[in-house]
Design an enzyme around this catalytic site. Structure first.
Site, PDB file in Angstrom:
ATOM      1  N   GLU A 266     -14.718   6.902 -30.004  1.00 13.71           N
ATOM      2  CA  GLU A 266     -14.781   5.469 -29.684  1.00 13.71           C
ATOM      3  C   GLU A 266     -14.208   4.624 -30.814  1.00 13.71           C
ATOM      4  O   GLU A 266     -14.335   3.404 -30.786  1.00 13.71           O
ATOM      5  CB  GLU A 266     -16.244   5.077 -29.408  1.00 13.71           C
ATOM      6  CG  GLU A 266     -16.886   5.864 -28.279  1.00 13.71           C
ATOM      7  CD  GLU A 266     -15.996   5.909 -27.061  1.00 13.71           C
ATOM      8  OE1 GLU A 266     -15.691   7.020 -26.585  1.00 13.71           O
ATOM      9  OE2 GLU A 266     -15.557   4.834 -26.604  1.00 13.71           O
TER      10      GLU A 266
ATOM     11  N   ASP B 289      20.245  -2.316 -32.222  1.00 17.45           N
ATOM     12  CA  ASP B 289      19.236  -1.817 -31.273  1.00 17.45           C
ATOM     13  C   ASP B 289      19.007  -2.813 -30.143  1.00 17.45           C
ATOM     14  O   ASP B 289      19.272  -3.992 -30.287  1.00 17.45           O
ATOM     15  CB  ASP B 289      17.891  -1.679 -32.002  1.00 17.45           C
ATOM     16  CG  ASP B 289      17.826  -0.411 -32.821  1.00 17.45           C
ATOM     17  OD1 ASP B 289      18.667   0.459 -32.604  1.00 17.45           O
ATOM     18  OD2 ASP B 289      16.949  -0.334 -33.689  1.00 17.45           O
TER      19      ASP B 289
ATOM     20  N   ARG C 124      13.683   4.211 -38.805  1.00 20.32           N
ATOM     21  CA  ARG C 124      15.052   3.883 -38.380  1.00 20.32           C
ATOM     22  C   ARG C 124      15.620   2.719 -39.191  1.00 20.32           C
ATOM     23  O   ARG C 124      16.820   2.519 -39.249  1.00 20.32           O
ATOM     24  CB  ARG C 124      15.082   3.542 -36.892  1.00 20.32           C
ATOM     25  CG  ARG C 124      14.691   4.709 -35.993  1.00 20.32           C
ATOM     26  CD  ARG C 124      14.755   4.338 -34.519  1.00 20.32           C
ATOM     27  NE  ARG C 124      16.116   4.138 -34.057  1.00 20.32           N
ATOM     28  CZ  ARG C 124      16.706   2.976 -33.940  1.00 20.32           C
ATOM     29  NH1 ARG C 124      16.058   1.870 -34.274  1.00 20.32           N
ATOM     30  NH2 ARG C 124      17.937   2.870 -33.491  1.00 20.32           N
TER      31      ARG C 124
ATOM     32  N   PRO D  64      -6.210   0.226 -29.400  1.00 26.88           N
ATOM     33  CA  PRO D  64      -5.805  -0.589 -28.250  1.00 26.88           C
ATOM     34  C   PRO D  64      -6.102  -2.075 -28.469  1.00 26.88           C
ATOM     35  O   PRO D  64      -5.516  -2.942 -27.835  1.00 26.88           O
ATOM     36  CB  PRO D  64      -6.643  -0.029 -27.096  1.00 26.88           C
ATOM     37  CG  PRO D  64      -7.080   1.314 -27.543  1.00 26.88           C
ATOM     38  CD  PRO D  64      -7.199   1.234 -29.037  1.00 26.88           C
TER      39      PRO D  64
HETATM   40  N1  LIG Z   1      -2.856   2.395 -27.044  1.00 26.10           N
HETATM   41  C1  LIG Z   1      -3.039   2.576 -28.391  1.00 26.10           C
HETATM   42  N2  LIG Z   1      -2.287   2.017 -29.356  1.00 26.10           N
HETATM   43  O1  LIG Z   1      -2.816   2.412 -30.531  1.00 26.10           O
HETATM   44  N3  LIG Z   1      -3.872   3.240 -30.362  1.00 26.10           N
HETATM   45  C2  LIG Z   1      -4.036   3.359 -29.042  1.00 26.10           C
HETATM   46  C3  LIG Z   1      -5.073   4.143 -28.360  1.00 26.10           C
HETATM   47  O2  LIG Z   1      -5.063   4.156 -27.134  1.00 26.10           O
HETATM   48  N4  LIG Z   1      -6.031   4.827 -29.049  1.00 26.10           N
HETATM   49  C4  LIG Z   1      -7.136   5.397 -28.291  1.00 26.10           C
HETATM   50  C5  LIG Z   1      -8.436   5.140 -29.004  1.00 26.10           C
HETATM   51  N5  LIG Z   1      -8.375   5.665 -30.350  1.00 26.10           N
HETATM   52  C6  LIG Z   1      -9.692   5.580 -30.992  1.00 26.10           C
HETATM   53  C7  LIG Z   1     -10.052   4.191 -31.421  1.00 26.10           C
HETATM   54  C8  LIG Z   1     -10.703   3.336 -30.554  1.00 26.10           C
HETATM   55  C9  LIG Z   1     -11.017   2.052 -31.003  1.00 26.10           C
HETATM   56  C10 LIG Z   1     -10.702   1.697 -32.294  1.00 26.10           C
HETATM   57  C11 LIG Z   1     -10.004   2.604 -33.091  1.00 26.10           C
HETATM   58  N6  LIG Z   1      -9.698   3.848 -32.659  1.00 26.10           N
HETATM   59  C12 LIG Z   1      -7.322   5.016 -31.129  1.00 26.10           C
HETATM   60  C13 LIG Z   1      -5.997   5.122 -30.477  1.00 26.10           C
END
Ligand SMILES: Nc1nonc1C(=O)N1CCN(Cc2ccccn2)CC1
Length: 245
Positions: free
Chosen positions: A115, A168, A153, A88
């Site tokens: 986490e 697109d 794609r 995120p």
């Molecule tokens: N929105 C998103 N867009 O890409 N990934 C997400 C997403 O929500 N997540 C949830 C937490 N995960 C675990 C995590 C947390 C912190 C650092 C790395 N990994 C990763 C994937």
């Protein structure tokens, strides 16, 4: 293109690649997805991949050693591979990224759970961090699959001759025009006459106007970034006036 995915849940990359366009492209050898279980590089009796956070706090953090070992091994086969971390906190993933990443020979996706990863992984092993949206998922697997879908794609031959990634939404920076197909009247709603006219110039103008209208109504901020013709500007002025009345 070879996509390597490092994950605790490699099975999540099976069925989405057994259907439709992506399955056919894999069969044609246009790209390959190799999902690897991070546990294969874990040590100890329980093959531990995560541990409690230093400094306390909830949840678990993914240990750096298994990830470092996995990436080192994968990069022996593909030294130029880019390592992409799904998180995120990443850069918001956009169509432009999909287009650019499609030129890479090999991408390595790092899918986190819990986490996330020990910060030393991010600092030393990751080339780019992407987010697919401002929401929190249970893991990085679906974001990785979303990115693989969007990137594929743009690979030559994947979309076949009938459609192209070049038309697109977002390619010209505008949202797409509305689509219609048979029947000509459905539940009393007729297809716009212009689309039945056979006048390709009129149809193209109507479609461009619909793109401008739809973008103005739903995502006006996108209009700031789009290269608009004088004709576009005229149409937009008219549409803004109409929307005010
Ligand atoms: N929105 C998103 N867009 O890409 N990934 C997400 C997403 O929500 N997540 C949830 C937490 N995960 C675990 C995590 C947390 C912190 C650092 C790395 N990994 C990763 C994937």
């Amino acid at each position: 293109m070879i996509f390597d995915v490092l994950t605790l849940f490699p099975e999540m990359f099976v069925s989405p690649l057994q259907e439709s366009i992506l399955a056919r492209a894999i069969k044609q050898g246009l790209f390959e997805v190799r999902a690897h279980n991070l546990r294969s590089w874990a040590e100890g009796k329980h093959l531990t991949t995560d541990d409690t956070p230093y400094g306390g706090g909830d949840g678990m953090v993914m240990k750096p050693e298994p990830i470092a070992k996995a990436i080192t091994e994968l990069k022996q086969q593909a030294p130029t591979a880019k390592v992409l971390l799904m998180t995120p906190q990443g850069v918001p993933f956009r169509q432009q990224h999909a287009r650019e990443l499609a030129h890479e020979e090999n991408l390595i996706f790092l899918c986190g759970r819990y986490e996330g990863f020990d910060e030393r992984v991010r600092q030393t092993l990751v080339d780019a961090e992407f987010s697919i949206g401002d929401f929190v998922l249970t893991g990085g697997e679906l974001p990785a699959m979303v990115m693989i879908d969007a990137i594929c794609r743009h690979l030559p031959g994947v979309l076949g001759s009938s459609s192209s990634a070049e038309t697109d939404s977002f390619v010209d920076g505008l949202l797409e025009y509305p689509q219609y197909t048979r029947p000509a009247v459905f539940n009393g709603m007729a297809v716009p006459d212009v689309l039945l006219s056979g006048d390709h110039g009129r149809i193209a103008n109507w479609r461009r106007e619909q793109q401008l209208l739809r973008t103005l109504q739903r995502r006006p901020e996108l209009l700031e970034k789009v290269l608009l013709t004088e004709q576009d500007e005229k149409v937009l002025d008219l549409l803004r006036h109409k929307l005010k009345t």
